[in-house]
Every structure is written in structure tokens, then in C-alpha cells.
Motif scaffolding. Structure first.
Motif, PDB file in Angstrom:
ATOM      1  N   GLY A  14       1.025  -1.395   0.120  1.00 31.36           N
ATOM      2  CA  GLY A  14      -0.007   0.194  -0.265  1.00 31.36           C
ATOM      3  C   GLY A  14       0.924   1.334  -0.001  1.00 31.36           C
ATOM      4  O   GLY A  14       0.255   2.052  -0.917  1.00 31.36           O
ATOM      5  N   SER A  15       1.676   1.016   0.689  1.00 32.11           N
ATOM      6  CA  SER A  15       2.532   2.035   0.987  1.00 32.11           C
ATOM      7  C   SER A  15       3.171   2.441  -0.746  1.00 32.11           C
ATOM      8  O   SER A  15       3.479   3.999  -0.876  1.00 32.11           O
ATOM      9  CB  SER A  15       3.950   2.221   1.973  1.00 32.11           C
ATOM     10  OG  SER A  15       4.501   3.457   1.500  1.00 32.11           O
ATOM     11  N   VAL A  16       3.290   1.668  -1.257  1.00 34.46           N
ATOM     12  CA  VAL A  16       4.529   1.722  -2.749  1.00 34.46           C
ATOM     13  C   VAL A  16       3.080   2.457  -3.742  1.00 34.46           C
ATOM     14  O   VAL A  16       3.771   3.348  -4.195  1.00 34.46           O
ATOM     15  CB  VAL A  16       5.394   0.312  -3.378  1.00 34.46           C
ATOM     16  CG1 VAL A  16       5.314   0.139  -4.607  1.00 34.46           C
ATOM     17  CG2 VAL A  16       6.561   0.161  -2.556  1.00 34.46           C
ATOM     18  N   ILE A  17       2.364   1.984  -3.077  1.00 30.61           N
ATOM     19  CA  ILE A  17       1.419   2.120  -4.379  1.00 30.61           C
ATOM     20  C   ILE A  17       0.304   3.480  -3.966  1.00 30.61           C
ATOM     21  O   ILE A  17       0.751   4.426  -5.357  1.00 30.61           O
ATOM     22  CB  ILE A  17      -0.361   1.340  -4.284  1.00 30.61           C
ATOM     23  CG1 ILE A  17       0.360  -0.524  -5.150  1.00 30.61           C
ATOM     24  CG2 ILE A  17      -1.127   2.099  -5.074  1.00 30.61           C
ATOM     25  CD1 ILE A  17      -0.730  -1.245  -4.849  1.00 30.61           C
ATOM     26  N   GLY A  18       0.700   3.944  -2.418  1.00 28.43           N
ATOM     27  CA  GLY A  18       0.769   4.997  -2.677  1.00 28.43           C
ATOM     28  C   GLY A  18       1.005   6.478  -2.981  1.00 28.43           C
ATOM     29  O   GLY A  18       1.361   7.583  -3.371  1.00 28.43           O
ATOM     30  N   SER A  19       2.678   5.651  -3.201  1.00 29.02           N
ATOM     31  CA  SER A  19       4.007   6.950  -3.424  1.00 29.02           C
ATOM     32  C   SER A  19       3.458   7.090  -5.336  1.00 29.02           C
ATOM     33  O   SER A  19       4.257   7.579  -6.248  1.00 29.02           O
ATOM     34  CB  SER A  19       4.972   6.119  -3.564  1.00 29.02           C
ATOM     35  OG  SER A  19       5.460   5.045  -4.245  1.00 29.02           O
ATOM     36  N   ILE A  20       3.109   5.932  -5.559  1.00 28.85           N
ATOM     37  CA  ILE A  20       3.248   5.941  -7.632  1.00 28.85           C
ATOM     38  C   ILE A  20       1.679   6.807  -7.943  1.00 28.85           C
ATOM     39  O   ILE A  20       2.072   7.938  -8.272  1.00 28.85           O
ATOM     40  CB  ILE A  20       2.594   4.644  -8.492  1.00 28.85           C
ATOM     41  CG1 ILE A  20       3.738   3.256  -7.959  1.00 28.85           C
ATOM     42  CG2 ILE A  20       2.233   4.605  -9.231  1.00 28.85           C
ATOM     43  CD1 ILE A  20       4.168   1.356  -7.897  1.00 28.85           C
ATOM     44  N   GLY A  21       0.810   7.066  -6.846  1.00 31.95           N
ATOM     45  CA  GLY A  21      -0.406   7.855  -6.848  1.00 31.95           C
ATOM     46  C   GLY A  21       0.279   9.545  -7.001  1.00 31.95           C
ATOM     47  O   GLY A  21      -0.180   9.874  -7.626  1.00 31.95           O
ATOM     48  N   ALA A  22       1.218   9.160  -5.797  1.00 34.33           N
ATOM     49  CA  ALA A  22       1.923  10.830  -5.787  1.00 34.33           C
ATOM     50  C   ALA A  22       2.197  11.367  -7.152  1.00 34.33           C
ATOM     51  O   ALA A  22       1.894  12.551  -7.295  1.00 34.33           O
ATOM     52  CB  ALA A  22       2.799  10.458  -4.515  1.00 34.33           C
ATOM     53  N   VAL A  23       3.070  10.393  -8.231  1.00 32.83           N
ATOM     54  CA  VAL A  23       3.642  10.921  -9.137  1.00 32.83           C
ATOM     55  C   VAL A  23       2.447  10.931  -9.883  1.00 32.83           C
ATOM     56  O   VAL A  23       2.811  12.294 -10.539  1.00 32.83           O
ATOM     57  CB  VAL A  23       4.418   9.468  -9.460  1.00 32.83           C
ATOM     58  CG1 VAL A  23       4.930   9.594 -10.972  1.00 32.83           C
ATOM     59  CG2 VAL A  23       5.546   9.308  -8.870  1.00 32.83           C
ATOM     60  N   PHE A  24       1.056   9.917  -9.997  1.00 39.63           N
ATOM     61  CA  PHE A  24       0.681  10.586 -11.513  1.00 39.63           C
ATOM     62  C   PHE A  24      -0.391  11.714 -10.913  1.00 39.63           C
ATOM     63  O   PHE A  24      -0.383  12.844 -11.834  1.00 39.63           O
ATOM     64  CB  PHE A  24      -0.834   9.513 -11.452  1.00 39.63           C
ATOM     65  CG  PHE A  24       0.000   8.483 -11.666  1.00 39.63           C
ATOM     66  CD1 PHE A  24      -0.162   8.235 -13.070  1.00 39.63           C
ATOM     67  CD2 PHE A  24      -0.327   6.961 -11.517  1.00 39.63           C
ATOM     68  CE1 PHE A  24       0.057   6.880 -14.207  1.00 39.63           C
ATOM     69  CE2 PHE A  24       0.472   6.292 -12.441  1.00 39.63           C
ATOM     70  CZ  PHE A  24       0.383   6.496 -13.388  1.00 39.63           C
TER      71      PHE A  24
END
Length: 117
Positions: A14-24
């Protein structure tokens, strides 16, 4: 209460996916115009919101079966991922201060995990 590996995995993913969300979200913000349609039809913003929602679902599921004091500090690992993504996708500079901040985050996580043993 002990924290199962499955809960740790869910929170880390979830932490990694959240950081990818920040990129988008960042990439979507870069192409915004001062119109409502620019926000509504911005697929990058939509994908950022969706990835944040997915990461929240994983956090909730992971934290439901483990210790909050163990799992929640792991969320900060997303900051480390975000630093890497910002360098890769936006060519941001990684300064000495940022590296020291990452070191402090990691040291804090280690200290918290050792305090629970």
C-alpha cells in the motif's frame, strides 16, 4: 498481539502504491489548465486518486490484523519510494539533506520495530 507477515506485506505494498499515486497526481497537476474540464478529464489525476484509494484499502486491511505501532511507521517507507520516483520521472535533485532524512526515517522504523520485541 503479534503482527503477521501478511499485514506487513499489505501495508508495504500500500505504501508503494500510494507513492505511485503521488507521481500521477504530480504529472496530472503539471498539465492542468484553469478550467473545470481540465480537472474532470485529466486521466493522470484520476489514476492518482484511484491509486491512493487502493493504497488506503490495503492499509486498512493490513492494519486490521496487526499492531498499529508496528505497521503505521512502515507507511513512511512511501516517502523513500517517492524520492526515487521524483528523481526518475521528474528529474528532481536528491540532496544530502534528503538522503539524511531518508536515513532518519529508516532509523526510526528500526527503533520502533526493535521496541516491540
Amino acid at each position: 498481539m503479534t503482527t503477521p507477515a501478511s499485514s506487513i506485506s499489505l501495508v508495504l505494498i500500500g505504501s508503494v502504491i500510494g507513492s505511485i499515486g503521488a507521481v500521477f497526481l504530480k504529472s496530472g497537476a503539471l498539465v492542468l489548465r484553469p478550467t473545470l474540464s481540465s480537472v474532470v478529464f485529466n486521466w493522470r489525476l484520476a489514476l492518482g486518486i484511484i491509486t491512493y484509494l487502493l493504497s488506503s484499502v490495503l492499509f486498512v486491511k493490513g492494519m486490521s490484523n496487526g499492531e498499529l505501532s508496528v505497521l503505521f511507521p512502515m507507511v513512511s517507507l512511501g516517502y523513500i519510494c517517492t524520492l526515487a520516483w521524483s528523481r526518475i520521472f521528474f528529474h528532481e535533485v536528491i540532496t544530502r539533506a534528503k538522503v539524511m532524512g531518508i536515513g532518519l526515517i529508516l532509523a526510526g522504523i528500526v527503533c520502533l520495530s526493535l521496541s516491540n520485541k
